[in-house]
Scaffold this active site. Structure first.
Site, PDB file in Angstrom:
ATOM      1  N   HIS A   1       0.780  -1.229   0.000  1.00 52.26           N
ATOM      2  CA  HIS A   1       0.000   0.000   0.000  1.00 52.26           C
ATOM      3  C   HIS A   1       0.813   1.281   0.000  1.00 52.26           C
ATOM      4  CE1 HIS A   1      -3.426   2.522   0.455  1.00 52.26           C
ATOM      5  NE2 HIS A   1      -4.216   1.619   0.968  1.00 52.26           N
TER       6      HIS A   1
ATOM      7  N   TYR B   1     -14.343   5.056   9.239  1.00 56.43           N
ATOM      8  CA  TYR B   1     -13.290   5.530   8.336  1.00 56.43           C
ATOM      9  C   TYR B   1     -13.710   5.215   6.904  1.00 56.43           C
ATOM     10  CZ  TYR B   1      -8.439   6.194   6.659  1.00 56.43           C
ATOM     11  OH  TYR B   1      -7.307   6.612   6.015  1.00 56.43           O
TER      12      TYR B   1
ATOM     13  N   SER C   1     -12.365   6.090   3.073  1.00 58.16           N
ATOM     14  CA  SER C   1     -11.258   6.695   2.337  1.00 58.16           C
ATOM     15  C   SER C   1     -11.778   7.366   1.070  1.00 58.16           C
ATOM     16  CB  SER C   1     -10.234   5.620   1.968  1.00 58.16           C
ATOM     17  OG  SER C   1      -9.189   6.172   1.197  1.00 58.16           O
TER      18      SER C   1
ATOM     19  N   THR D   1      -4.971  10.570   0.029  1.00 53.00           N
ATOM     20  CA  THR D   1      -6.309  10.272   0.531  1.00 53.00           C
ATOM     21  C   THR D   1      -6.672  11.205   1.681  1.00 53.00           C
ATOM     22  OG1 THR D   1      -5.512   8.636   2.141  1.00 53.00           O
ATOM     23  CG2 THR D   1      -6.097   7.824  -0.058  1.00 53.00           C
TER      24      THR D   1
END
Length: 790
Positions: A459, A575, A577, A588
């Protein structure tokens, strides 16, 4: 996506690796280094930046301008108003015979200066235009005359036929929001999940922060925003990813699914070829507003190198091989000859040679890759102890274009047990067996024994839309351009003159055998603790949601709030994104989807005394609030990245802020993300629904939380990927999946009931069924399960 896990409760370690220089003013040093990194990136891309930097002009436009000046000079006109004569006077005097040459050089210099000034003006004008975000605030389906004028001007200044990086010089920098606004929005976001006592305590901490530390920390961020390309992205990459010492498996990587294999490697390398030539079109919102393309640079030839205190990303300009893992053995497979890229049939031949190789794995070689799933400092120390032969093998793996794992087991959807097979498929892509993925590579292509395939993506180098863009191209190219012969082989002919793929030998020292065994044990424990559940929701999809003039993402997010409340009996910080690629080097931002409006809607849905029209009205208010938060986050006015950057500055300055400590100790028990579909032009998704990517997923952000990813597959199917920890007694991925299905049907029933009541009020016969009608479903009841269409 998976950044939610990394962002939770991190504590930045500012200890330097060996070789880093300690200065007396660490904050100013860090700001200076941030800008230096930005400028180094620009210098390394000088030639590409030159070709794209003149956009929307072209190098030929200089020749046109120079010719026009020469023609005017020939006609005894002086478009420079005397400047060319002054330039001639500054040039060396080469004698009378070179008088004409001096005139040509003066005209060329004047043309270059004028050309550069015009391009700079175009860039500034376009940057000012792209800094306008009023179009984001327009009501759904409406556009003001101001926005229409803005679109027309953007079209005029954007030029034609842009390359991938053409807009980079014109993208605005991400603004630093007002610290007062950020704190106010933060307090608003936590109010629904805190008791009155806890909220009053948090509000008091916030007031103290604004009074004592906020202005100083904000000043440093403003300074950095002027010097560096982006005030937050490099710190986000470094402290959230590269300084994390946790295992990459599950915590940082995410997976993507597909239904075909075969030509995938060739298609991926074709994508890289187009990427290198900048033939990939930049992504445009509304067909006009460009997004930052910086993350595309590191898709290929990239590895995350472990360090004791901090990792770093190593990116090579080119690589002419892939690293292949099969039955515990590593191979170096060349992808090019002197004449160019190997054909799909030649690549198939080379992979078959690896599959047919009977040689066994060497001792501990089979489980070596488990070290890439170990804590990063452990892997860094082992890596430094490798001998020469092992270092050469490691270089072949880390220097590869990407990693390929040829799994010996089948995977994918089966007719016998579709639900369990999809769950196992997701788990195999996310974690594998703990030792058959090289988690350090930017991405690994996993090919199962029955031809199914998928990606496991690290990531830190980029976010999901980038790898998703590549994957969509790969699937479409493999299926609709490359194709297969009648007997199932890749098209073309084998090349028997190609050398065998090179077997890599490691010669591992005895002292690291224990490290490999411990890493394998930890990876298997982590892998065995992950519960994955994938299900396609086929009752309705995007077309049904759009029929009610609603945002499909907001619709899903409100249904997720309802599902989570039914699952846990409480609300939690959520959360979601979203991207900030409207800005240069943006990554992001977090949308805090659990709002007061969302909670009011959920409570109404669970209150049997509330009527459907009341619930529907509250749902629309919740959707409007979510849309406002989403648009604010996309336009650089979000909460979490600003608070994150303020926290980093406070750590550099050794300023203790109880408020910022409180913010970064929060737990995200529901982490969500939408996998975007970006290239619908590649093929007709309605005619070929089986070739649409079924998206991907990631691990939960909290030990007692859920990770939920979703993708709209065409107009009528939504696929959900849910993950949780088996060790938690509070979560169950399958249970949440059923709650999500129920919640979606309950919300859809509100709209259908509202439509029925409206028809009745107009005196119409409502006995018929519309094409969007759903199975009979009462609010709060269990929805019937249906067969998947994978």
């Amino acid at each position: 996506m998976a950044e939610a896990h990394q962002a939770v409760g991190f504590r930045p370690s500012l200890t330097s690796d060996a070789g880093e220089v300690e200065l007396s003013a660490p904050m100013l040093q860090e700001i200076y280094l941030s800008g230096l990194r930005s400028w180094k990136r620009h210098l390394s891309r000088f030639w590409n930046d030159f070709l794209t930097g003149v956009f929307p002009a072209s190098p030929l436009s200089w020749l046109f301008l120079f010719s026009a000046i020469q023609l005017a000079w020939f006609l005894q006109l002086d478009p420079s108003l005397g400047l060319m004569e002054k330039i001639k006077e500054l040039l060396p005097d080469w004698g009378g015979q070179h008088h004409r040459l001096r005139g040509v050089l003066a005209a060329a210099l004047f043309a270059s200066c004028l050309w550069g000034a015009l391009i700079f003006t175009l860039h500034v004008a376009l940057r000012l235009l792209l800094s306008y975000h009023g179009w984001l605030l327009q009501p759904h389906g409406a556009m003001s005359s101001r926005t229409k004028t803005w679109l027309a001007l953007v079209r005029i200044f954007s030029g034609r036929h842009p390359m991938l990086f053409s807009y980079q010089r014109s993208l605005p920098r991400q603004p630093v929001p007002s610290v007062q606004d950020t704190v106010r929005k933060y307090l608003e976001s936590v109010r629904p999940v805190l008791s009155d006592e806890d909220f009053d305590w948090t509000a008091a901490l916030a007031r103290e922060f604004l009074r004592l530390q906020a202005s100083l920390l904000q000043w440093y961020l403003q300074l950095k925003s002027w010097w560096a390309s982006n005030y937050v992205s490099d710190w986000w990459e470094e402290f959230v990813y590269l300084r994390s010492r946790n295992s990459l498996m599950v915590n940082s990587n995410y997976y993507m699914m597909a239904a075909r294999a075969g030509n995938a490697v060739h298609a991926l390398l074709l994508y890289r070829h187009r990427l290198n030539r900048q033939e990939i079109l930049p992504t445009l919102l509304m067909g006009m507003r460009p997004l930052c393309s910086a993350q595309y640079e590191k898709i290929f030839n990239t590895t995350r190198i472990p360090g004791v205190h901090k990792d770093h990303i190593r990116h090579l300009r080119d690589s002419r091989h892939v690293a292949v893992f099969h039955r515990g053995r590593f191979f170096r497979l060349g992808t090019h000859t002197q004449s160019g890229l190997l054909s799909p049939r030649a690549l198939e031949q080379q992979f078959q040679r690896i599959l047919d190789d009977p040689s066994p794995a060497c001792p501990h070689e089979e489980h070596l890759a488990a070290l890439t799933a170990a804590p990063r400092d452990v892997w860094a120390q082992v890596r430094r102890s490798l001998k020469t032969q092992a270092q050469e093998a490691l270089e072949a793996v880390e220097g590869a274009a990407f990693f390929v794992s040829l799994d010996s087991e089948p995977a994918g959807l089966t007719r016998e047990d579709p639900a369990a097979s999809l769950d196992a498929y997701a788990h195999a892509l996310l974690a594998g067996r703990g030792h058959d993925r090289w988690f350090d590579k930017s991405f690994s292509l996993i090919v199962f024994s029955n031809g199914k395939l998928g990606l496991s993506v690290e990531h830190s180098w980029a976010d999901c839309p980038i790898s998703g863009h590549m994957w969509e191209f790969t699937l479409a190219t493999e299926c609709f351009q490359l194709g297969y012969t009648a007997d199932g082989h890749c098209k073309g002919h084998p090349d028997l003159s190609l050398p065998q793929p090179q077997r890599l030998h490691w010669d591992l020292p005895d002292k690291i055998h224990l490290s490999i065994s411990l890493a394998l044990r930890g990876a298997k424990t982590l892998s065995g603790n992950i519960d994955c559940h994938v299900f396609p929701f086929s009752h309705f999809g995007k077309s049904f949601i759009k029929r009610w003039h609603l945002s499909s993402d907001s619709f899903i997010q409100m249904a997720l709030q309802l599902a989570y409340f039914r699952d846990r009996g409480q609300f939690c910080l959520t959360y979601e994104s979203t991207m900030t690629r409207l800005f240069l080097e943006g990554r992001t931002e977090t949308v805090r989807s659990c709002t007061r409006e969302a909670c009011n809607f959920v409570r109404a849905m669970e209150d049997k005394e509330k009527t459907d029209p009341q619930c529907l009205a509250l749902f629309r208010l919740a959707v409007d609030k979510h849309q406002a938060l989403l648009k604010a986050a996309m336009s650089g006015q979000g909460v979490d990245r600003h608070l994150f950057a303020l926290y980093i500055v406070s750590q550099f300055l050794h300023l203790q802020s109880p408020f910022l400590d409180q913010v970064h100790s929060e737990q995200w028990q529901l982490a969500t993300s939408q996998t975007p579909v970006q290239q619908i032009h590649l093929f007709d998704v309605h005619s070929y629904p089986a070739y649409v990517s079924s998206g991907g997923g990631f691990g939960p952000a909290d030990d007692h939380g859920y990770g939920v990813s979703y993708i709209f597959m065409g107009d009528d199917v939504i696929t959900f990927h849910i993950s949780s920890k088996k060790s938690s007694t509070r979560t169950d991925s399958h249970r949440l999946g059923q709650h999500i299905e129920d919640a979606l049907l309950d919300v859809a029933a509100l709209f259908q009931e509202g439509q029925r009541l409206k028809r009745r009020g107009l005196g119409e016969d409502d006995s018929g069924h519309s094409r969007d009608s759903l199975p009979c479903h009462t609010r709060g009841s269990r929805a019937p399960t249906t067969a998947t269409n994978f």
